[in-house]
Design a protein around this motif. Structure first.
Motif, PDB file in Angstrom:
ATOM      1  N   PRO B  26      28.948 -17.255 -22.547  1.00 38.80           N
ATOM      2  CA  PRO B  26      28.489 -18.314 -21.646  1.00 38.80           C
ATOM      3  C   PRO B  26      27.555 -17.785 -20.560  1.00 38.80           C
ATOM      4  N   SER B  27      26.663 -18.684 -20.137  1.00 39.69           N
ATOM      5  CA  SER B  27      25.693 -18.350 -19.107  1.00 39.69           C
ATOM      6  C   SER B  27      26.138 -19.000 -17.798  1.00 39.69           C
ATOM      7  N   CYS B  29      26.123 -21.712 -14.947  1.00 36.19           N
ATOM      8  CA  CYS B  29      25.777 -23.125 -14.803  1.00 36.19           C
ATOM      9  C   CYS B  29      25.162 -23.335 -13.429  1.00 36.19           C
ATOM     10  N   SER B  75      35.471 -32.226 -29.064  1.00 41.46           N
ATOM     11  CA  SER B  75      36.211 -31.711 -27.911  1.00 41.46           C
ATOM     12  C   SER B  75      36.792 -30.347 -28.265  1.00 41.46           C
ATOM     13  N   GLY B  76      35.964 -29.328 -28.160  1.00 41.16           N
ATOM     14  CA  GLY B  76      36.385 -27.983 -28.511  1.00 41.16           C
ATOM     15  C   GLY B  76      35.176 -27.054 -28.391  1.00 41.16           C
ATOM     16  N   SER B  77      35.379 -25.790 -28.718  1.00 41.07           N
ATOM     17  CA  SER B  77      34.305 -24.807 -28.604  1.00 41.07           C
ATOM     18  C   SER B  77      33.316 -24.957 -29.755  1.00 41.07           C
ATOM     19  N   GLN B 204      27.756 -23.975 -23.634  1.00 41.91           N
ATOM     20  CA  GLN B 204      27.780 -22.884 -22.653  1.00 41.91           C
ATOM     21  C   GLN B 204      26.698 -21.843 -22.894  1.00 41.91           C
ATOM     22  N   PRO B 210      29.398 -25.889 -19.109  1.00 41.83           N
ATOM     23  CA  PRO B 210      30.582 -25.056 -19.354  1.00 41.83           C
ATOM     24  C   PRO B 210      31.079 -25.157 -20.800  1.00 41.83           C
ATOM     25  N   PRO B 211      31.824 -24.154 -21.267  1.00 40.81           N
ATOM     26  CA  PRO B 211      32.337 -24.207 -22.639  1.00 40.81           C
ATOM     27  C   PRO B 211      33.507 -25.186 -22.768  1.00 40.81           C
ATOM     28  N   GLY B 212      33.785 -25.591 -24.021  1.00 42.61           N
ATOM     29  CA  GLY B 212      34.930 -26.469 -24.300  1.00 42.61           C
ATOM     30  C   GLY B 212      34.521 -27.801 -24.884  1.00 42.61           C
ATOM     31  N   LEU B 264      34.262 -32.222 -18.594  1.00 45.61           N
ATOM     32  CA  LEU B 264      33.257 -31.440 -19.323  1.00 45.61           C
ATOM     33  C   LEU B 264      32.102 -32.340 -19.752  1.00 45.61           C
TER      34      LEU B 264
END
Lengths: 396, 396
Positions: B26-27, B29, B75-77, B204, B210-212, B264
């Motif tokens: 991830p970078s 935000c 809804s997940g990575s 991300q 953001p991740p997720g 998210l």
């Protein structure tokens, strides 16, 4: 390099109004929990993230009351938690017994069927729990590999007692899977003492964390079953051997599995810290007191509760029967428009029959309950001027 | 009501240091994106959430350059995005061709195998893309139902050209699945023009969310394949007919599917709004310029890039070859401890061979690139006092 133009809809600012989220979840989070999400996003290689994950595991073992090493989070909603359990514990042809009296058990039936399990069900009314005798007879009849039970059903507000069920299951070589999405931290739950083999809960419910991450725990017995599967579990994303390794559950070197939602982990960590600071016993007592204030207030307004027997009521979700002639949706809309108050309708067995009020997260104070009662009453009066609150209770 | 005591580890405050996240995601935000997460959590019954989801869909259609109705989020990575595609498009026995030259394709092999697909692979070096001829011959040979390709491989920094691949696939009745996790918004991508049937990206990564939560899109052709499956897809959580209904993709009344991660979604919406405000063309040009500054700076330090041919380089992820005798981990640690700078190591083909630097999210400015070059150089010097930067480039 030519592209279609950007959409106009994204030109407006994002405006999300503050609301009092007193439906059956998601609930309001504390400022501390929300603010935790503004921390720097971290990747899988940062010590601070691993430490936070360890603290989350500590907190989860506390709220589940378990020593299970395999305690971790699924990166997904509570539905993902349910599906993670079923996809890990069931193989094609495995028999699962599902006790159905609300929509979460129905979902478990749907999911288990997709994974090719031999699904057996027992059905019961939505407002009465299954007795230990009924469950025992069903286990003896079906001899399942797993029994699925919903501890607290948010579609009805029913509490399913769990004492003794795990022991019966284990006498019959059966694993006990429990949905504690709406119940955990609202009523006592003892994973180890009650011999529960697999449990998941909802972050965005009683715990007061945001949705998108789901705490789970599995017993050593359940872990053995997963380790000895004939086939790999279908879903890589939820493979609890890989996921548990990544969460540092098995004392092995960690291997990359997927990019966790670090900011949701930060928020959940803070929600768990708040629970730990207050203590589980005080959290639960507070919610039970709130529920009593709610029941009394509803009684005074002449409103009935979906689950009649007080001892079968889940304190964290209450179904309020919609009185004859009342348009529930109008009342809900009025409450939202005038009080920013969520007066949510029913789902499954309570659809079109009840509103559902949640005592979860930041909404678990007596003050909030009084506000809810006030908002509901004013909304009922405003939308139904001729509606007569029952004389017997003093309201006209 | 007696409980074990709360864990001591939760008594400490949560302290997450600010870091410059210049690994391959991830970078970082933006403040605007992070702050969006502090809005009230909303449930599935709130108009503001549905409107935000509609705006997210608009933004995703823009960045994917598609008119696909079936554009939504899982809804997940990003791993969940990959698995959602494979579990929906493949049934037991279906043949899938996977072009393997990095770890994401390897994951696709693992996932497809678990779902019982007939998995065929072609393998290539990690630093050279597959040619259209190679892909065409493989499609002709294997006659697969789906071809899986990684557009930008974050394990190597390789860019796979996609022009013409979709057309070849469709001439052979094959669907094209593309992993655009690390590439989208860093290089041009034209879903419709290139006839891509299924794509997912990472929130991300380049997008700076953001991740997720994971954006996906599927073509009408792929949607038809899913609608005409012989069996239901295994995973309820990712069933794109149910999920797409819930995201309002199919002009049907919405049915509850699962509780989305509202916060998210708010953050992703703001990340997309920032991309829309700047424009895709400017975003991409900016990242390409940053990459050039990076390449030049590395060259001056005598450092080589993992992907030799500039035209095959993914601008958003660059593998920097670790010079002989250099302990990469020491350098990474020094950079983190002294500059709060992530100098991440390799993964898969670059493990122990290269660092990987990302030009993603908020880290896509020339200023940040200069800081990275400075931090890397100082860390190299400090940890390897005898290390000689090549004379030819002026550093000693």
């Amino acid at each position: 390099m030519k592209f279609t133009p950007p959409p106009a809809s994204l030109r407006n600012p994002l405006i999300i109004p503050e609301k009092i989220m007193m439906g059956p979840g998601p609930s309001n989070c504390s400022k501390r929990v929300l603010t935790a999400m503004t921390n720097t996003v971290l990747s899988n290689f940062h010590a601070e993230l691993f430490q936070t994950m360890d603290e989350v595991k500590d907190g989860l073992r506390y709220i589940f009351q378990t020593d299970n090493r395999a305690t971790m989070c699924v990166s997904g909603s509570a539905h993902a938690g349910m599906e993670a359990m079923l996809s890990n514990l069931l193989e094609e042809g495995d028999r699962v017994l599902i006790a159905v009296n609300g929509i979460w058990a129905e979902r478990a039936v749907e999911m288990s069927t997709r994974y090719g399990a031999d699904v057996r069900t027992i059905e019961g009314p939505a407002d009465r729990p299954f007795s230990l005798e009924t469950l025992t007879r069903a286990i003896e009849l079906h001899q399942p590999k797993c029994l699925f039970l919903t501890h607290g059903d948010s579609s009805s507000g029913l509490l399913q007692p769990l004492e003794g069920v795990g022991q019966i299951c284990h006498q019959h070589d059966c694993l006990l899977i429990v949905d504690a999405v709406a119940s955990l931290c609202g009523v006592p739950f003892y994973m180890d003492k009650w011999e529960v083999d697999a449990v998941y809960t909802g972050a965005q419910k009683v715990l007061g964390a945001p949705p998108g991450i789901t705490p789970i725990s599995i017993s050593p017995k359940a872990l053995d079953v997963i380790k000895n599967r004939r086939t790999k579990s279908k879903v890589f994303y939820w493979d609890l051997l890989l996921l548990g390794n990544y969460w540092g559950c098995y004392d092995e070197p960690k291997r990359y599995h997927h990019t966790v939602a670090s900011n949701l982990i930060f928020a959940l960590r803070e929600a768990l810290a708040q629970i730990a600071e207050e203590g589980l016993d005080k959290q639960i007592k507070r919610r039970m007191e709130c529920a009593q204030v709610l029941y009394d207030g509803l009684g005074k307004m002449g409103l009935e509760i979906f689950v009649k027997d007080p001892k079968h009521r889940l304190p964290t979700v209450t179904g309020i029967m919609i009185p004859k002639g009342v348009d529930w949706w109008k009342v809900s809309q009025y409450a939202m428009n005038n009080f920013s108050l969520e007066v949510q309708g029913g789902l499954g067995p309570t659809f079109d029959k009840a509103w559902r009020v949640g005592i979860m997260g930041e909404c678990s104070t007596v003050q909030k309950i009084h506000f809810y009662l006030y908002g509901l009453k004013e909304s009922l009066k405003a939308t139904h001027p001729n509606y007569a609150f029952e004389e017997s209770n003093g309201f006209h």
